[in-house]
Write an enzyme that holds these catalytic residues in place. Structure first.
Site, mmCIF file in Angstrom:
data_model
loop_
_atom_site.group_PDB
_atom_site.id
_atom_site.type_symbol
_atom_site.label_atom_id
_atom_site.label_comp_id
_atom_site.label_asym_id
_atom_site.label_seq_id
_atom_site.Cartn_x
_atom_site.Cartn_y
_atom_site.Cartn_z
ATOM 1 N N THR A 143 0.805 -1.224 0.000
ATOM 2 C CA THR A 143 0.000 0.000 0.000
ATOM 3 C C THR A 143 0.838 1.273 0.000
ATOM 4 N N SER A 145 3.213 4.598 0.351
ATOM 5 C CA SER A 145 3.460 5.701 1.282
ATOM 6 C C SER A 145 2.773 6.981 0.802
ATOM 7 N N GLY A 180 13.406 20.736 2.980
ATOM 8 C CA GLY A 180 13.952 19.387 2.847
ATOM 9 C C GLY A 180 14.856 19.281 1.622
ATOM 10 N N GLY A 182 16.352 16.770 0.338
ATOM 11 C CA GLY A 182 16.522 15.360 -0.047
ATOM 12 C C GLY A 182 16.223 15.193 -1.526
ATOM 13 N N GLY A 185 12.985 17.249 -3.018
ATOM 14 C CA GLY A 185 13.223 18.692 -2.998
ATOM 15 C C GLY A 185 14.202 19.116 -4.079
ATOM 16 N N LEU A 186 15.270 18.332 -4.262
ATOM 17 C CA LEU A 186 16.294 18.737 -5.227
ATOM 18 C C LEU A 186 15.852 18.446 -6.656
ATOM 19 N N ALA A 320 11.388 2.567 -5.879
ATOM 20 C CA ALA A 320 10.562 1.725 -6.734
ATOM 21 C C ALA A 320 11.226 0.368 -6.983
ATOM 22 N N HIS A 444 35.528 3.862 -25.679
ATOM 23 C CA HIS A 444 35.986 5.254 -25.694
ATOM 24 C C HIS A 444 35.351 5.978 -26.863
HETATM 25 P P1 FAD Z 1 3.105 2.853 -4.082
HETATM 26 O O1 FAD Z 1 3.720 3.181 -5.376
HETATM 27 O O2 FAD Z 1 2.874 3.987 -3.109
HETATM 28 O O3 FAD Z 1 1.715 2.179 -4.425
HETATM 29 C C1 FAD Z 1 0.810 1.839 -3.453
HETATM 30 C C2 FAD Z 1 -0.555 1.756 -4.079
HETATM 31 O O4 FAD Z 1 -1.443 1.168 -3.141
HETATM 32 C C3 FAD Z 1 -1.172 3.098 -4.430
HETATM 33 O O5 FAD Z 1 -1.595 3.096 -5.763
HETATM 34 C C4 FAD Z 1 -2.368 3.236 -3.488
HETATM 35 O O6 FAD Z 1 -3.444 3.926 -4.059
HETATM 36 C C5 FAD Z 1 -2.711 1.795 -3.232
HETATM 37 N N1 FAD Z 1 -3.412 1.563 -1.972
HETATM 38 C C6 FAD Z 1 -3.045 1.985 -0.734
HETATM 39 N N2 FAD Z 1 -3.893 1.511 0.199
HETATM 40 C C7 FAD Z 1 -4.811 0.767 -0.470
HETATM 41 C C8 FAD Z 1 -5.934 -0.006 -0.058
HETATM 42 N N3 FAD Z 1 -6.290 -0.145 1.230
HETATM 43 N N4 FAD Z 1 -6.666 -0.623 -1.031
HETATM 44 C C9 FAD Z 1 -6.322 -0.533 -2.341
HETATM 45 N N5 FAD Z 1 -5.255 0.163 -2.766
HETATM 46 C C10 FAD Z 1 -4.511 0.791 -1.850
HETATM 47 N N6 FAD Z 1 11.655 5.828 -6.556
HETATM 48 C C11 FAD Z 1 12.617 5.437 -7.404
HETATM 49 O O7 FAD Z 1 13.124 4.318 -7.260
HETATM 50 N N7 FAD Z 1 13.037 6.228 -8.430
HETATM 51 C C12 FAD Z 1 12.534 7.460 -8.628
HETATM 52 O O8 FAD Z 1 12.940 8.156 -9.559
HETATM 53 C C13 FAD Z 1 11.533 7.932 -7.758
HETATM 54 N N8 FAD Z 1 10.992 9.143 -7.921
HETATM 55 C C14 FAD Z 1 9.999 9.562 -7.081
HETATM 56 C C15 FAD Z 1 9.481 10.834 -7.255
HETATM 57 C C16 FAD Z 1 8.484 11.309 -6.423
HETATM 58 C C17 FAD Z 1 7.922 12.696 -6.628
HETATM 59 C C18 FAD Z 1 7.971 10.455 -5.393
HETATM 60 C C19 FAD Z 1 6.860 10.919 -4.498
HETATM 61 C C20 FAD Z 1 8.500 9.180 -5.205
HETATM 62 C C21 FAD Z 1 9.522 8.736 -6.034
HETATM 63 N N9 FAD Z 1 10.102 7.470 -5.870
HETATM 64 C C22 FAD Z 1 11.102 7.063 -6.708
HETATM 65 C C23 FAD Z 1 9.668 6.564 -4.813
HETATM 66 C C24 FAD Z 1 8.696 5.511 -5.379
HETATM 67 O O9 FAD Z 1 7.602 6.162 -5.983
HETATM 68 C C25 FAD Z 1 8.226 4.586 -4.267
HETATM 69 O O10 FAD Z 1 9.318 4.021 -3.605
HETATM 70 C C26 FAD Z 1 7.367 3.475 -4.844
HETATM 71 O O11 FAD Z 1 6.272 3.999 -5.540
HETATM 72 C C27 FAD Z 1 6.894 2.528 -3.747
HETATM 73 O O12 FAD Z 1 6.140 1.528 -4.333
HETATM 74 P P2 FAD Z 1 5.039 0.712 -3.531
HETATM 75 O O13 FAD Z 1 4.590 -0.372 -4.444
HETATM 76 O O14 FAD Z 1 5.563 0.343 -2.199
HETATM 77 O O15 FAD Z 1 3.856 1.743 -3.255
HETATM 78 P P1 NAD Z 2 14.189 12.389 1.772
HETATM 79 O O1 NAD Z 2 14.278 11.574 2.993
HETATM 80 O O2 NAD Z 2 15.013 12.065 0.595
HETATM 81 O O3 NAD Z 2 14.554 13.900 2.123
HETATM 82 C C1 NAD Z 2 13.926 14.614 3.146
HETATM 83 C C2 NAD Z 2 14.885 15.696 3.587
HETATM 84 O O4 NAD Z 2 14.189 16.561 4.457
HETATM 85 C C3 NAD Z 2 16.094 15.140 4.357
HETATM 86 O O5 NAD Z 2 17.262 15.707 3.842
HETATM 87 C C4 NAD Z 2 15.820 15.596 5.789
HETATM 88 O O6 NAD Z 2 16.991 15.830 6.527
HETATM 89 C C5 NAD Z 2 15.036 16.871 5.544
HETATM 90 N N1 NAD Z 2 14.174 17.280 6.645
HETATM 91 C C6 NAD Z 2 13.448 16.473 7.468
HETATM 92 N N2 NAD Z 2 12.789 17.235 8.381
HETATM 93 C C7 NAD Z 2 13.103 18.532 8.099
HETATM 94 C C8 NAD Z 2 12.749 19.781 8.679
HETATM 95 N N3 NAD Z 2 11.933 19.832 9.745
HETATM 96 N N4 NAD Z 2 13.272 20.915 8.152
HETATM 97 C C9 NAD Z 2 14.114 20.860 7.078
HETATM 98 N N5 NAD Z 2 14.486 19.702 6.505
HETATM 99 C C10 NAD Z 2 13.984 18.562 6.999
HETATM 100 O O7 NAD Z 2 12.633 12.477 1.438
HETATM 101 P P2 NAD Z 2 11.883 13.078 0.185
HETATM 102 O O8 NAD Z 2 12.788 13.880 -0.646
HETATM 103 O O9 NAD Z 2 10.635 13.706 0.724
HETATM 104 O O10 NAD Z 2 11.502 11.770 -0.615
HETATM 105 C C11 NAD Z 2 10.660 10.752 0.003
HETATM 106 C C12 NAD Z 2 11.052 9.383 -0.449
HETATM 107 O O11 NAD Z 2 10.780 9.218 -1.824
HETATM 108 C C13 NAD Z 2 12.511 9.125 -0.225
HETATM 109 O O12 NAD Z 2 12.662 8.060 0.657
HETATM 110 C C14 NAD Z 2 13.083 8.806 -1.566
HETATM 111 O O13 NAD Z 2 13.878 7.664 -1.537
HETATM 112 C C15 NAD Z 2 11.873 8.606 -2.457
HETATM 113 N N6 NAD Z 2 12.190 9.263 -3.734
HETATM 114 C C16 NAD Z 2 13.160 8.694 -4.501
HETATM 115 C C17 NAD Z 2 13.544 9.321 -5.663
HETATM 116 C C18 NAD Z 2 14.624 8.710 -6.482
HETATM 117 O O14 NAD Z 2 14.915 7.548 -6.299
HETATM 118 N N7 NAD Z 2 15.227 9.434 -7.395
HETATM 119 C C19 NAD Z 2 12.971 10.506 -6.057
HETATM 120 C C20 NAD Z 2 12.001 11.062 -5.235
HETATM 121 C C21 NAD Z 2 11.621 10.417 -4.072
#
Ligand code: FAD
Ligand code: NAD
Length: 466
Positions: A143, A145, A180, A182, A185-186, A320, A444
């Protein structure tokens, strides 16, 4: 009532990959998703749309900053059409989620749309347009996050936003305040920076991307400052207030002095929290820990033995590809196989430009564990390929065991680092030494030559081009 070998709650990327693997293994499989679109966070509001916007904004930045130098003249003003950029992103998302529908049909997986809730350990009710109940011998909780927040911030989804809203803004912010420093944000900060916004990052820790090797934080910080990001580390945000179309953020700096930031948008990207709302996990005897994560053992089995959990809803990196590995793992466990995941070899990538990528141990982790290691580092700017494409920032750093030369960690900042890291994963899976990589031919001119050169540097200061 329909009955299944496996029911999966949540459709991406953990969930749908688990479903396909279950089906491949001959298990009768159902997947339940509360939204109409399959694909979850990653496809709808995560990995895919963020990368689509990163790619589009990168093209724009190249056009306005670098085309002239390449000898490409475009008559007239080059302008951003944000509406079209967002529409293209949505088309990419729709195409990708459509692909998942096709894969479900191809693998004879039954898809239920609605909220899945446990009635007990073997029955799940699905409340959608029609209410249904199914029976499942095994279940997989996938499910995912949702964005975390700070207790004093009211996310109004208009000016004070999360990544979900940042992926569909209707205007380019004048000044985006990012809380943030992380991954989210970046990455999203860079999208809007390239499109012309001023971007101020406020980070609580003493460095950006604080969970990665500190060398990567330092290099990315340097590059982002060159790109005119305003980065404020060691700042503790204490209030976020909206006044009309303005957002005012107050934080205490390292010295305890109050600093005020004024912008028109504030992106809150301070992490994500596991999502189990409506799942009714207790009814099935599934325990959550104090962080709200579903508790699992080494087989990713919950406190109820026929129910498993994977992805962001359990411990570990929220990525993912980590969720996908776990999806395959659990399907194979249910089918009686003995799969394995090496969590040390799950790479992490930040898709800024230059990209940041890493696998294995950081220098900080090796020091803390008292492991004697050596470092081989090679700058991207020394490569012919980097000069040809004008991507000069960054480096590849290889950490190898001081005695055995086994590679323990690879950390890089640079063009296409997200793809280059795959070589390091393969090498480490086969427990390669730095010398092994240094003796392999790398085409290369490529960015991958930096990996070979860093390996040569680790093998005994033998890099050839510095
Ligand atoms: P999710 O993708 O969150 O899927 C969970 C699904 O469960 C959702 O569709 C939700 O609607 C459904 N659900 C929840 N509860 C229920 C319920 N009770 N009944 C039915 N359905 C339900 N990770 C990377 O590796 N590379 C990246 O480039 C990357 N970029 C990201 C960019 C952003 C902006 C964000 C927010 C995240 C990014 N991530 C990235 C993180 C990645 O999206 C997650 O780690 C990944 O989606 C987690 O997969 P999951 O299957 O655990 O859950
Ligand atoms: P993150 O954990 O990467 O970064 C959160 C940042 O916020 C950290 O640097 C933390 O120190 C800072 N922070 C926490 N509390 C704070 C506060 N009170 N004030 C200021 N800074 C604070 O989380 P995210 O960027 O929100 O991403 C969420 C998750 O989604 C991550 O776990 C990440 O792995 C995943 N994600 C992955 C990708 C990718 O793989 N390229 C891209 C986007 C998101």
């Amino acid at each position: 009532m329909n009955s299944y070998d496996v029911a999966i709650i949540g459709s991406r990327p953990g969930g749908y990959v688990a479903a396909i693997r279950c089906a491949q293994l001959g298990l009768k499989t159902a997947i339940i998703e509360k939204y109409a679109n399959l694909g979850g966070t990653c496809l709808n509001v995560g990995c895919i749309p963020s990368k689509a916007l990163l790619d589009s904004s990168h093209h724009y930045e190249d056009a306005i900053k670098h085309f002239e130098e390449h000898g490409i003249d475009i008559p007239g003003e080059i302008k951003v059409n944000l509406k079209q950029m967002i529409a293209r992103k949505q088309a990419v998302v729709d195409q990708t989620t459509g692909g998942i529908d096709f894969l479900m049909k191809k693998n004879n997986i039954d898809v239920y749309q609605g909220l899945g809730s446990f009635k007990d350990a073997t029955h799940i009710t699905i409340s959608g347009e029609e209410n249904t109940e199914i029976e499942a011998k095994n279940s997989i909780i996938a499910t995912g996050s949702k964005p975390s927040n700070l207790p004093f911030i009211n996310i109004d989804k208009e000016r004070i936003i999360t990544s979900t809203e940042a992926l569909k803004l209707k205007e380019i912010p004048k000044h985006m305040i990012v809380i943030g420093g992380g991954v989210i944000g970046l990455e999203l900060g860079q999208v809007y920076k390239r499109l012309g916004a001023e971007v101020s990052v406020i980070e609580y820790m003493d460095r950006i991307i604080p969970t990665m090797d500190s060398g990567l934080s330092k290099e990315l910080n340097k590059v982002l400052k060159k790109q005119k990001f305003k980065i404020n580390i060691s700042h503790k945000v204490k209030s976020v207030e909206r006044v009309g179309d303005e957002v005012i953020v107050k934080a205490d700096n390292k010295k305890g002095e109050e600093v005020e930031f004024k912008g028109d948008y504030c992106l809150v990207s301070v992490g994500r929290r596991p999502y189990t709302d409506g799942l009714n996990a207790e009814a099935a005897g599934v325990k959550l820990n104090e962080r709200g994560q579903v508790e699992v053992n080494d087989h990713l089995q919950t406190s109820t033995k026929n129910i498993y959990a994977i992805g962001d809803v359990i411990k570990g990196a929220m990525l993912a590809h980590k969720a996908e590995e776990e999806g395959v793992f659990v399907a194979e466990v249910i089918a009686g196989q003995k799969p394995h995941i090496d969590y040390n070899l799950i790479p992490g990538v930040v898709y800024t430009w230059p990209e940041v990528a890493a696998v294995g141990k950081t220098e900080e982790q090796l020091k803390e564990a008292g492991v004697a290691y050596k470092v081989g580092q090679f700058p991207m700017r020394a490569l012919g390929r980097s000069r040809a494409s004008m991507d000069l920032d960054g480096f590849v750093k290889i950490l190898a065991d001081k005695t055995t030369d086994e590679i323990l960690g690879v950390h890089m900042v640079g063009a296409r680092a997200a793809d280059l890291i795959a070589e390091a994963v393969v090498a480490m899976e086969y427990r390669a030494s730095a010398e092994d990589i240094s003796r392999m031919s790398h085409a290369h001119p490529t960015f991958a030559e930096a990996v070979k050169e860093a390996a040569l540097a680790a093998t005994g200061d033998r890099a050839l081009h510095v």
